[in-house]
Motif scaffolding. Structure first.
Motif, mmCIF file in Angstrom:
data_model
loop_
_atom_site.group_PDB
_atom_site.id
_atom_site.type_symbol
_atom_site.label_atom_id
_atom_site.label_comp_id
_atom_site.label_asym_id
_atom_site.label_seq_id
_atom_site.Cartn_x
_atom_site.Cartn_y
_atom_site.Cartn_z
ATOM 1 N N ALA A 295 -35.973 56.630 -13.739
ATOM 2 C CA ALA A 295 -35.002 57.335 -12.907
ATOM 3 C C ALA A 295 -35.297 57.217 -11.421
ATOM 4 O O ALA A 295 -36.374 57.596 -10.960
ATOM 5 N N ASP A 296 -34.328 56.718 -10.653
ATOM 6 C CA ASP A 296 -34.361 56.857 -9.204
ATOM 7 C C ASP A 296 -34.053 58.312 -8.848
ATOM 8 O O ASP A 296 -33.344 58.996 -9.571
ATOM 9 N N ILE A 297 -34.569 58.760 -7.728
ATOM 10 C CA ILE A 297 -34.287 60.129 -7.310
ATOM 11 C C ILE A 297 -32.798 60.297 -6.980
ATOM 12 O O ILE A 297 -32.130 61.191 -7.472
ATOM 13 N N SER A 298 -32.243 59.419 -6.143
ATOM 14 C CA SER A 298 -30.799 59.377 -5.840
ATOM 15 C C SER A 298 -30.208 60.773 -5.676
ATOM 16 O O SER A 298 -29.215 61.128 -6.305
ATOM 17 N N ALA A 299 -30.824 61.579 -4.822
ATOM 18 C CA ALA A 299 -30.433 62.981 -4.677
ATOM 19 C C ALA A 299 -29.354 63.151 -3.623
ATOM 20 O O ALA A 299 -29.473 62.649 -2.499
ATOM 21 N N ASN A 300 -28.286 63.868 -3.963
ATOM 22 C CA ASN A 300 -27.336 64.339 -2.967
ATOM 23 C C ASN A 300 -27.794 65.661 -2.370
ATOM 24 O O ASN A 300 -27.422 66.005 -1.251
ATOM 25 N N ASP A 301 -28.604 66.394 -3.126
ATOM 26 C CA ASP A 301 -29.151 67.660 -2.662
ATOM 27 C C ASP A 301 -30.343 67.995 -3.538
ATOM 28 O O ASP A 301 -30.422 67.568 -4.697
ATOM 29 N N ALA A 302 -31.294 68.735 -3.002
ATOM 30 C CA ALA A 302 -32.441 69.189 -3.794
ATOM 31 C C ALA A 302 -33.044 70.407 -3.118
ATOM 32 O O ALA A 302 -32.980 70.563 -1.891
ATOM 33 N N THR A 303 -33.631 71.274 -3.939
ATOM 34 C CA THR A 303 -34.300 72.445 -3.394
ATOM 35 C C THR A 303 -35.471 72.818 -4.287
ATOM 36 O O THR A 303 -35.480 72.518 -5.485
ATOM 37 N N PHE A 304 -36.455 73.479 -3.686
ATOM 38 C CA PHE A 304 -37.668 73.889 -4.390
ATOM 39 C C PHE A 304 -37.510 75.353 -4.800
ATOM 40 O O PHE A 304 -37.142 76.205 -3.992
ATOM 41 N N TYR A 305 -37.785 75.634 -6.085
ATOM 42 C CA TYR A 305 -37.650 77.004 -6.575
ATOM 43 C C TYR A 305 -38.523 77.179 -7.808
ATOM 44 O O TYR A 305 -38.430 76.423 -8.770
ATOM 45 N N LYS A 306 -39.412 78.162 -7.767
ATOM 46 C CA LYS A 306 -40.310 78.468 -8.880
ATOM 47 C C LYS A 306 -41.076 77.226 -9.349
ATOM 48 O O LYS A 306 -41.057 76.864 -10.525
ATOM 49 N N SER A 307 -41.720 76.561 -8.395
ATOM 50 C CA SER A 307 -42.606 75.412 -8.644
ATOM 51 C C SER A 307 -41.873 74.175 -9.152
ATOM 52 O O SER A 307 -42.508 73.234 -9.622
ATOM 53 N N THR A 308 -40.560 74.162 -9.058
ATOM 54 C CA THR A 308 -39.781 73.038 -9.564
ATOM 55 C C THR A 308 -38.831 72.543 -8.480
ATOM 56 O O THR A 308 -38.274 73.330 -7.717
ATOM 57 N N VAL A 309 -38.677 71.226 -8.405
ATOM 58 C CA VAL A 309 -37.682 70.626 -7.524
ATOM 59 C C VAL A 309 -36.418 70.376 -8.343
ATOM 60 O O VAL A 309 -36.443 69.623 -9.321
ATOM 61 N N TRP A 310 -35.334 71.015 -7.956
ATOM 62 C CA TRP A 310 -34.049 70.904 -8.655
ATOM 63 C C TRP A 310 -33.152 69.965 -7.864
ATOM 64 O O TRP A 310 -32.958 70.152 -6.667
ATOM 65 N N ILE A 311 -32.590 68.965 -8.532
ATOM 66 C CA ILE A 311 -31.924 67.856 -7.837
ATOM 67 C C ILE A 311 -30.481 67.702 -8.311
ATOM 68 O O ILE A 311 -30.221 67.572 -9.510
ATOM 69 N N ALA A 312 -29.537 67.700 -7.362
ATOM 70 C CA ALA A 312 -28.153 67.289 -7.637
ATOM 71 C C ALA A 312 -28.110 65.777 -7.486
ATOM 72 O O ALA A 312 -28.255 65.250 -6.385
ATOM 73 N N HIS A 313 -27.896 65.077 -8.601
ATOM 74 C CA HIS A 313 -28.110 63.637 -8.667
ATOM 75 C C HIS A 313 -26.813 62.864 -8.482
ATOM 76 O O HIS A 313 -25.732 63.320 -8.842
ATOM 77 N N GLN A 314 -26.924 61.666 -7.940
ATOM 78 C CA GLN A 314 -25.754 60.836 -7.684
ATOM 79 C C GLN A 314 -25.133 60.277 -8.955
ATOM 80 O O GLN A 314 -23.924 60.116 -9.040
ATOM 81 N N TRP A 315 -25.949 60.002 -9.976
ATOM 82 C CA TRP A 315 -25.370 59.366 -11.168
ATOM 83 C C TRP A 315 -25.928 59.893 -12.489
ATOM 84 O O TRP A 315 -25.463 59.479 -13.547
ATOM 85 N N ALA A 316 -26.859 60.813 -12.462
ATOM 86 C CA ALA A 316 -27.441 61.336 -13.706
ATOM 87 C C ALA A 316 -27.208 62.826 -13.864
ATOM 88 O O ALA A 316 -27.899 63.482 -14.629
ATOM 89 N N GLY A 317 -26.253 63.385 -13.146
ATOM 90 C CA GLY A 317 -25.948 64.800 -13.295
ATOM 91 C C GLY A 317 -26.924 65.680 -12.550
ATOM 92 O O GLY A 317 -26.961 65.698 -11.328
ATOM 93 N N PHE A 318 -27.759 66.374 -13.279
ATOM 94 C CA PHE A 318 -28.673 67.365 -12.720
ATOM 95 C C PHE A 318 -30.067 67.067 -13.251
ATOM 96 O O PHE A 318 -30.283 67.006 -14.460
ATOM 97 N N THR A 319 -31.019 66.819 -12.354
ATOM 98 C CA THR A 319 -32.381 66.493 -12.772
ATOM 99 C C THR A 319 -33.357 67.483 -12.143
ATOM 100 O O THR A 319 -33.035 68.168 -11.169
#
Length: 767
Positions: A295-319
């Motif tokens: 998986a490429d990161i390909s993030a449109n947006d990402a944020t750090f919350y509770k030790s996890t990076v949550w990513i709005a992805h360009q082609w894989a939905g939500f990672t």
């Protein structure tokens, strides 16, 4: 033109088939559901135990406690489509959802409150909502005209700040609260004021920055972390981040192709096209994530919350990536088609194919095909051909093997698909020149956009912009083409009639073509026999009475008889076939059927009724002969996301009507299903048993075509009688007077119109 083919699609599509999220339940009769694509997402918003994810047309959220995925759309909780941004307020628990049309929803405890004031206002110019911030029970909307302040508890606009000269409109990109100041990001610098000031609605109360390094730069957003404020500055070449602790001295921190900058849990998350980096409040690097496994990161947006990076992805939905397990990546998205684009639905016995690629579109889509089956969407598996092919615009399924398909591509010929993978591509190189190449200057393409199968299992296609535009692959594997004299015309639809096995197709020159598949062909003039002349044929289909229905830019026409198609000699001249208008009366008004509507698509349901899509008027359901309007759905009276309809398809077994619009795909469970001349081995009712809280219609399926249905109580008293629509009858558990029947077992007796082909079933009512 946009190019939709990228090597990463291989991985994305394989991922989708295996991990599409949770399947949705079967929809009830008369109910709607949406089928929006969430493959591309744009923003993530942590909200305690939920992570909200913004798609183009709606939202979904991942519940971190029960690990489920749940949608929020116009059908499932929201009031509109086309989301522009979202934000969550920890203190009040409100999720704010802004739409591209300036509408606003506030969501709390799974209840939605709509504030349409900005959308409905007569404010001139830009009313877009660009960002949302919260402070002391209020939401601050950064808008094209200024700032709108929302009182969250009263759910109303508390104030409007117009901050241009003399109180005129001024576009605000973002708002931040820093060091007891309210700061507004502009296309040229920023302005600030005391956050608790009484006169924030007066533009002279605000101070314009004239000394800092960003005083004239285009600032897209602010973020606050610790004792610092970050300003995100964009120009045509790059994105820059400046940092300050006093609003006077901004120093550049970093620059590059930065996709998003977010602050959460006292951490700064910065994403690029191939990385997500997390920084501490002191700007030291906390974590750095690049490509993980496939998986490429390909993030449109990402944020750090509770030790996890949550990513709005360009082609894989939500990672998402747990910083304690940096070499693992998770992903989640609801079951949905690959794209929101819909050009043609292709019904099959147990599902519905969706061809995304348009013949008439202005951009290219990757060679993808979506299948809805068992209430779940799946897509093609990765194959090398997917990197070179585009715009699948039609599909035909092998009657002998449902896993064997041919797909017509508008750019790359005919794609053969076996078990969900493209296994062969047929062009002029491997069809003995049956398929021809279109050459327009430096542009070369194999424009085969339509497909059908005849009653002898031969596969037929059209090859646009050729004089021999009709192509066949016979069941023995050989290829041939036939003269059509279509010249440079683009062929947009192909149909094989069930009576004579003739091949009917249309193009963009206001002509209908008919070919016998051997040596006879003719042109049908859509204005021959018509009282209302039209200039464009958009679609054709054949109903269960073997009549051919024609959609034009001025309503509907019908060919009632096709036996004389070649009475002109069948040598390419004009056929004597007539295309007839239908007179429709509504009260004292008599006019031609849908004469004021541009018809884009027609589909026939199991009861031979016609579902008609239009360019601006939504969807109409008309009676078998077209003289009665049964339903009319628009975006104002139904969950349709747009009144511009691009495609309609009806699943024959369930009667579910799939509707493609310019703003995504929805479906409606109709009352009619396909029926055979004899009933199925077992007829059944659903739901069954029926509990007191059920308010919809009970479906009785598997009936003989247009069967007569009588429902009695245990004593034999008839409580309801009806006639099936195709192979299905419906009952609302009430008597003809409208009274709900008592608890008990009810008996269903079914026969055809001659009293034969009888069958029975039972329904239990529990009140």
């Amino acid at each position: 033109m946009k190019n939709g083919t990228m090597g990463k699609y291989f991985l994305c599509v394989t991922l989708w088939i295996c991990f599409c999220g949770l399947a949705t339940a079967q929809v009830g009769i008369g109910k709607w559901r949406d089928h929006f694509s969430f493959r591309t997402t744009y923003r993530v918003e942590p909200a305690k135990e939920r992570i909200y994810v913004q798609g183009k047309l709606g939202l979904f959220y991942y519940d971190t406690e029960d690990q489920t995925v749940n949608k929020l759309t116009k059908i499932e909780g929201l009031t509109d489509v086309g989301v522009s941004t979202i934000a969550f307020d920890d203190k009040t628990g409100y999720l704010a959802v802004a739409y591209t049309n300036s509408n606003l929803d506030l969501v709390r405890d799974d209840r939605t409150y709509n504030l349409s004031d900005i959308k409905r206002s007569d404010i001139s110019g830009d009313k877009s909502i660009y960002s949302i911030r919260f402070r002391k029970g209020k939401a601050y909307l950064s808008c094209g005209f200024g700032v709108a302040v929302i009182d969250l508890e009263r759910k109303e606009i508390a104030d409007i700040y117009r901050l241009g000269v003399d109180g005129s409109s001024l576009k605000i990109n973002d708002i931040a609260f820093f060091d007891n100041k309210i700061i507004a990001a502009l296309d040229s610098g920023f302005i600030s004021a005391d956050a608790d000031g009484r006169f924030l609605n007066i533009f002279t109360y605000w101070h314009r920055d004239s000394v800092s390094a960003i005083k004239s730069k285009s600032i897209s957003k602010f973020e606050c972390v610790g004792d610092k404020i970050l300003a995100v500055v964009k120009d045509s070449a790059k994105t820059e981040i400046y940092i300050s602790s006093d609003l006077a001295t901004f120093d550049k921190w970093m620059e590059g192709d930065l996709h998003s900058v977010r602050v959460s849990d006292n951490k700064i998350t910065v994403t690029t096209g191939d990385s997500a980096k997390v920084y501490n409040a002191d700007l030291s690097l906390y974590a750095n994530f690049g490509k993980i496994d496939w998986a490429d990161i390909s993030a449109n947006d990402a944020t750090f919350y509770k030790s996890t990076v949550w990513i709005a992805h360009q082609w894989a939905g939500f990672t998402f990536i747990d910083t304690h397990k940096p070499n693992e990546i998770g992903y989640m998205l609801p079951s949905s088609p690959y794209f929101d684009d819909s050009y043609r639905f292709i019904p099959v016995k147990d599902g519905m194919y969706l061809a995304h690629g348009s013949i008439l579109g202005i951009y290219y889509l990757a060679a993808q095909l979506s299948l809805h089956k068992n209430n779940q969407w799946t897509c093609l598996s990765g194959s090398p051909a997917m990197d070179t092919c585009m715009d699948i615009s039609d599909v035909v399924v092998d009657p002998r093997n449902s896993n064997h398909l041919y797909a017509a591509s508008w750019e790359n010929g005919i794609l053969e698909i076996n078990n969900g993978r493209i296994t062969e591509v047929f062009t002029n190189h491997n069809t003995n020149n049956a398929i021809a190449l279109t050459v327009l200057g430096d542009y070369h393409a194999t424009r085969t956009g339509t497909a059908a199968v005849d009653n002898e299992n031969n596969f037929w296609f059209t090859n646009s912009m050729q004089n021999n535009a009709l192509v066949v692959r016979r069941k023995n594997g050989t290829w041939a083409n036939f003269e059509t004299n279509t010249g440079n015309e683009e062929i947009t639809a192909l149909m094989i009639d069930s009576v004579y096995n003739y091949k009917w197709f249309i193009g963009n020159a206001n002509r209908i073509y008919v070919h016998d598949g051997i040596n006879q062909f003719a042109i049908v003039n859509p204005n021959n026999g018509s009282k209302l002349n039209t200039s464009k044929v958009n679609c054709i289909c054949q109903d269960h009475d073997n009549e051919i229905w024609i959609g034009t830019e001025k309503g509907i026409k019908v060919i009632y008889s096709t036996y004389n198609a070649f009475d002109n000699g069948g040598n390419g001249g004009t056929s004597p076939i007539t295309c007839n208008n239908i007179l429709y009366s509504e009260g004292d008004n008599i006019e031609y059927l849908l004469a004021y509507e541009n018809i884009t698509c027609i589909a026939v349901d199991g009861a031979n009724r016609k579902w008609i899509g239009t360019a601006t008027g939504g969807v109409f359901l008309i009676s078998e002969n077209g003289t009665e309007q049964l339903l009319h759905f628009s975006s104002s009276n139904s969950p349709l996301p747009s009144d511009k309809i691009t495609a309609i398809g009806i699943q024959p077994n369930s009667g579910e009507v799939f509707i493609g619009t310019s703003n995504g795909i929805v479906s409606y469970r109709g009352t009619a299903t396909y029926a055979e001349s004899k009933p199925s081995d077992t007829i059944y009712a659903f739901p069954n048993p029926v509990y007191k809280d059920f308010k919809g219609n009970i479906g009785i399926k598997g009936l003989t075509r247009n069967a007569l249905v009588h429902i009695t109580d245990a004593t034999g008293h008839v409580v309801f009688s009806t006639k099936a629509h195709g192979g299905q009858a419906v009952w609302n558990a009430r008597t003809p007077s409208g009274k709900r029947v008592a608890s008990g077992v009810y008996y269903v007796f079914v026969s055809d119109e001659f009293g034969e082909n009888r069958s029975t079933t039972k329904i239990m009512i529990i009140n």
